[in-house]
Each structure stands twice: as C-alpha cells, then as structure tokens.
Motif scaffolding. Structure first.
Motif, mmCIF file in Angstrom:
data_model
loop_
_atom_site.group_PDB
_atom_site.id
_atom_site.type_symbol
_atom_site.label_atom_id
_atom_site.label_comp_id
_atom_site.label_asym_id
_atom_site.label_seq_id
_atom_site.Cartn_x
_atom_site.Cartn_y
_atom_site.Cartn_z
ATOM 1 N N ASN A 1 40.864 13.662 31.580
ATOM 2 C CA ASN A 1 41.342 13.298 30.363
ATOM 3 C C ASN A 1 40.246 12.398 29.546
ATOM 4 N N ALA A 2 40.000 11.344 30.053
ATOM 5 C CA ALA A 2 39.084 10.314 29.494
ATOM 6 C C ALA A 2 37.877 11.034 29.279
ATOM 7 N N GLN A 3 37.472 11.872 30.023
ATOM 8 C CA GLN A 3 36.177 12.627 29.878
ATOM 9 C C GLN A 3 36.104 13.934 29.034
ATOM 10 N N ASN A 4 37.158 14.238 28.495
ATOM 11 C CA ASN A 4 37.535 15.229 27.913
ATOM 12 C C ASN A 4 37.304 16.720 28.542
ATOM 13 N N MET A 5 37.683 16.643 29.902
ATOM 14 C CA MET A 5 37.202 17.734 30.846
ATOM 15 C C MET A 5 38.589 18.336 30.861
ATOM 16 N N SER A 6 38.604 19.729 30.887
ATOM 17 C CA SER A 6 39.855 20.457 31.092
ATOM 18 C C SER A 6 40.045 20.561 32.770
ATOM 19 N N LEU A 7 41.369 20.277 32.982
ATOM 20 C CA LEU A 7 41.467 20.138 34.427
ATOM 21 C C LEU A 7 42.862 20.886 34.734
ATOM 22 N N GLN A 8 42.820 22.126 35.447
ATOM 23 C CA GLN A 8 44.167 22.798 35.709
ATOM 24 C C GLN A 8 44.580 22.201 36.949
ATOM 25 N N GLU A 9 45.897 22.472 37.054
ATOM 26 C CA GLU A 9 46.608 21.787 38.430
ATOM 27 C C GLU A 9 47.358 22.951 39.282
ATOM 28 N N GLY A 10 47.812 22.930 40.289
ATOM 29 C CA GLY A 10 48.493 23.958 40.972
ATOM 30 C C GLY A 10 48.459 24.030 42.460
ATOM 31 N N VAL A 11 48.975 24.959 43.272
ATOM 32 C CA VAL A 11 49.307 25.154 44.652
ATOM 33 C C VAL A 11 48.100 26.118 45.119
ATOM 34 N N TYR A 12 47.571 25.563 46.011
ATOM 35 C CA TYR A 12 46.469 26.564 46.861
ATOM 36 C C TYR A 12 47.099 26.902 48.273
ATOM 37 N N MET A 13 46.894 28.414 48.275
ATOM 38 C CA MET A 13 47.517 29.013 49.229
ATOM 39 C C MET A 13 46.223 29.466 50.244
ATOM 40 N N GLY A 14 46.325 29.033 51.491
ATOM 41 C CA GLY A 14 45.246 29.095 52.492
ATOM 42 C C GLY A 14 45.376 30.467 53.323
ATOM 43 N N TYR A 15 44.507 31.533 53.142
ATOM 44 C CA TYR A 15 44.617 32.576 54.206
ATOM 45 C C TYR A 15 43.937 32.491 55.212
ATOM 46 N N SER A 16 43.621 33.225 56.219
ATOM 47 C CA SER A 16 42.634 33.117 57.169
ATOM 48 C C SER A 16 41.420 33.722 56.887
ATOM 49 N N GLY A 17 41.211 34.600 55.900
ATOM 50 C CA GLY A 17 40.076 35.229 55.738
ATOM 51 C C GLY A 17 39.522 36.047 56.713
ATOM 52 N N PRO A 18 38.348 36.865 56.996
ATOM 53 C CA PRO A 18 37.363 36.500 56.128
ATOM 54 C C PRO A 18 37.408 37.753 55.057
ATOM 55 N N THR A 19 38.450 38.529 55.145
ATOM 56 C CA THR A 19 38.699 39.541 54.077
ATOM 57 C C THR A 19 39.359 38.717 52.920
ATOM 58 N N TYR A 20 38.711 39.295 51.697
ATOM 59 C CA TYR A 20 39.573 38.608 50.336
ATOM 60 C C TYR A 20 40.815 39.303 50.533
ATOM 61 N N GLU A 21 41.679 39.085 49.539
ATOM 62 C CA GLU A 21 43.255 39.349 49.566
ATOM 63 C C GLU A 21 42.963 40.858 48.975
ATOM 64 N N THR A 22 44.217 41.949 49.161
ATOM 65 C CA THR A 22 44.446 43.083 48.597
ATOM 66 C C THR A 22 45.068 42.756 47.317
ATOM 67 N N PRO A 23 45.208 43.591 46.252
ATOM 68 C CA PRO A 23 46.034 43.332 45.283
ATOM 69 C C PRO A 23 47.360 42.911 45.352
ATOM 70 N N ALA A 24 47.940 43.780 46.382
ATOM 71 C CA ALA A 24 49.377 43.538 46.644
ATOM 72 C C ALA A 24 49.626 42.208 47.507
ATOM 73 N N GLU A 25 48.456 41.600 48.115
ATOM 74 C CA GLU A 25 48.707 40.198 48.639
ATOM 75 C C GLU A 25 48.714 39.055 47.412
ATOM 76 N N ILE A 26 47.812 39.365 46.592
ATOM 77 C CA ILE A 26 47.693 38.443 45.331
ATOM 78 C C ILE A 26 49.317 38.571 44.603
ATOM 79 N N ARG A 27 49.942 39.828 44.492
ATOM 80 C CA ARG A 27 51.157 39.608 43.588
ATOM 81 C C ARG A 27 52.210 38.870 44.538
ATOM 82 N N MET A 28 51.879 38.957 45.757
ATOM 83 C CA MET A 28 52.976 38.367 46.601
ATOM 84 C C MET A 28 52.593 36.694 46.637
ATOM 85 N N SER A 29 51.509 36.345 46.594
ATOM 86 C CA SER A 29 51.240 35.065 46.409
ATOM 87 C C SER A 29 51.783 34.335 45.328
ATOM 88 N N ARG A 30 51.489 35.152 44.174
ATOM 89 C CA ARG A 30 52.086 34.416 43.071
ATOM 90 C C ARG A 30 53.583 34.364 43.027
#
Ligand SMILES: O=P(O)(O)O[C@H]1O[C@H](CO)[C@@H](O)[C@H]1O
Ligand SMILES: Nc1nc2[nH]cnc2c(=O)[nH]1
Length: 272
Positions: A174-203
């Motif tokens: 805030n003091a640096q006028n920097m935009s900072l989002q906040e939220g929950v990180y979901m850890g997958y094993s990888g190495p594939t990126y997710e499928t669109p269906a997995e992302i809808r589930m994650s949301r």
C-alpha cells in the motif's frame, strides 16, 4: 534409514564450514524469481549439487544455488530455485531445505512461486499474497515416523501463513502504491498443467491460484514452528481461461514483474 536429525547434522556442518552462520529468514525463490538472491550482500553461494543430502534442480528458471548473506538488514539463506515432487523426489527430499533452514536458526521462511490465476479478477503479472493453501498433491511430507524433536505429530495449520506477516506485506504494498492481490494457493503435483475441468473444480473449492510447489514446504515450516510469508506471481490465467499454457510464458511473465516482486519482498523483509 538414517534419522533426519543425523542428515541435518551433516548438512549444517558442511554449510557452517563454508561460512554460513546464523540465519533469520529462509527464502525459497520460485520459477524465474531467483534474481532476488543476486541482491544479497556479502554473499556466499553454493550450488545445490555440492550440499550433502540436497537434490538438484532440473527446471528452467531455477538456478540451483544456495545464497547466504544479508538482505534488508536480515541474515538470509536463499534458495535460487527449488525441488519439486514432479521431478521424482519424495516430499521429504523436496522439503529438506526447509529443515536445513530451521536447523540453522531461521525463525521464518518466505516462499515464492509462479502460479496460474484461477480467480477471474486476476491478470498475468499480478502478485498475490498467499493467505492459505489447499494441499491437493495427494501426498504429505510428514507421512512416516514423526521425529518428535522436529515437531508435533499433528501440526496445526490454522494460521500456516502468518497473519502478522500478511498484514505487514499489505501495508508495505500500500505504501508503495503497488497492487497486491490475495488468496488461496492450491498445490497440485504436476507436471501436467491442469485441465479446464480441474480449474473449474479448483475455483469451486476456493482456490485463487494453482501451482506445483509451496504447500509441502509450508507444511514442514509449520511442523518446525516457523513463521511463513508466501507470495505468488500470477504468470498466466489457469487452464481454460486462456488458449493454452507453457513454461516459457511462465518465465517470461516473471521477467516482466521481477523488479516489482524484488521491491515488495525487500521492503517487506525490512519490516519483519
Ligand atoms: O512453483 P514454482 O517452482 O515457482 O514453478 C511453477 O511453474 C512451473 C510450471 O510452469 C512449476 O514448477 C510450478 O510449480
Ligand atoms: N499447476 C500450475 N502451475 C503453474 N505455474 C505457473 N502457472 C501454472 C499453472 O497454471 N498451473
């Protein structure tokens, strides 16, 4: 198998012989974010390959070095790169550096990563303060015999991402006028990126960002009684929200925002 405490003795003896002294903060620098370690003063750098019981880093954007010295007036031990479960390492191997940081006296760690944005308000290049996580890797680094001197059998994860550290980081941004989002990180094993269906589930499950690291490191930090600050660089929109995903784009986005990322971490570290 050798006890964890015995392995740690060998690793810390080696590191102390190399000149590494007391550590306040451990830093784990994710994909494309390792440059922050180049700003460490009076640095001692040691390749992971030389450190007893360390794995090696095989991922592009992970230099594979430990860097010790002073940053923002604090004694830090920074990992330029990290180990991932998908590289074939056990969760214990992935998180061993966190054990080492704790054994060298670190009371806190700062974990950083590149992550895909699941929250529809995020755009690539955003920084996100991690307020909590979902361990969706299907594994846990604490499975197995518990060495009671390392931490409790059933660690509390209610405040794994230290609330005071989150507050300080938000104030600094805030003091640096920097935009900072906040939220929950979901850890997958990888190495594939997710499928669109997995992302809808994650949301639906409450994730704001997804990645393939961090959760196991934070579990071990909590087990060790360390405070944690976590920052994700949102490098892309998650699967199904943009046409396709690739690691070159991930590293490119970190290149674009690294100056801001470094400023945020350094200024926050000065206040912790
Ligand atoms: O979490 P870090 O190591 O920053 O990197 C993220 O980016 C890589 C995929 O592009 C994966 O390793 C994922 O975990
Ligand atoms: N799992 C996962 N890891 C990432 N790292 C950077 N972007 C992503 C992503 O979209 N998904």
């Amino acid at each position: 198998m050798a006890k964890l405490s015995e392995l740690l003795k060998e690793t810390t003896t080696f590191l102390k012989e190399k000149g590494i002294g007391e550590v306040d903060f451990g830093l784990i620098l994710g994909s494309g974010l390792g440059e922050l370690a180049d700003e460490v003063e009076d640095a001692i750098a040691i390749p992971f390959s030389e450190v007893p019981h360390f794995a090696v880093s095989t991922v592009v954007g992970h230099a594979g070095k430990l860097v010790y010295g002073t940053l923002s007036g604090k004694k830090v031990l920074a990992m330029q790169g990290r180990f991932h479960y998908y590289e074939g390492h056990s969760m214990q191997k992935v998180t061993y550096p966190v054990r080492v940081m704790s054994a060298l006296g670190a009371h806190s760690i700062i974990v950083t990563n590149a992550a895909g944005g699941v929250n529809e308000n995020f755009i690539p290049g955003n920084l996100m303060l991690i307020t909590d996580h979902i361990n969706f890797t299907g594994d846990n680094p604490l499975i197995g015999e518990n060495e009671d001197e390392m931490g409790p059998r059933f660690p509390d994860m209610s405040h794994a991402y230290t609330p005071e550290y989150c507050e300080v980081t938000k104030k600094v941004a805030n003091a640096q006028n920097m935009s900072l989002q906040e939220g929950v990180y979901m850890g997958y094993s990888g190495p594939t990126y997710e499928t669109p269906a997995e992302i809808r589930m994650s949301r639906v499950m409450g994730a704001d960002a997804v990645g393939m690291s961090t959760v196991s490191e934070v579990i071990v930090a909590a087990h060790s009684g360390m405070k944690v600050l976590g920052i994700s660089c949102i490098t892309n929109l998650a699967a199904g929200m943009q046409s396709s995903l690739n690691h070159a784009e991930v590293v490119e986005t970190t290149e674009r925002v690294k100056a801001q990322f470094k400023e945020l971490v350094k200024a926050t570290l000065a206040e912790l």
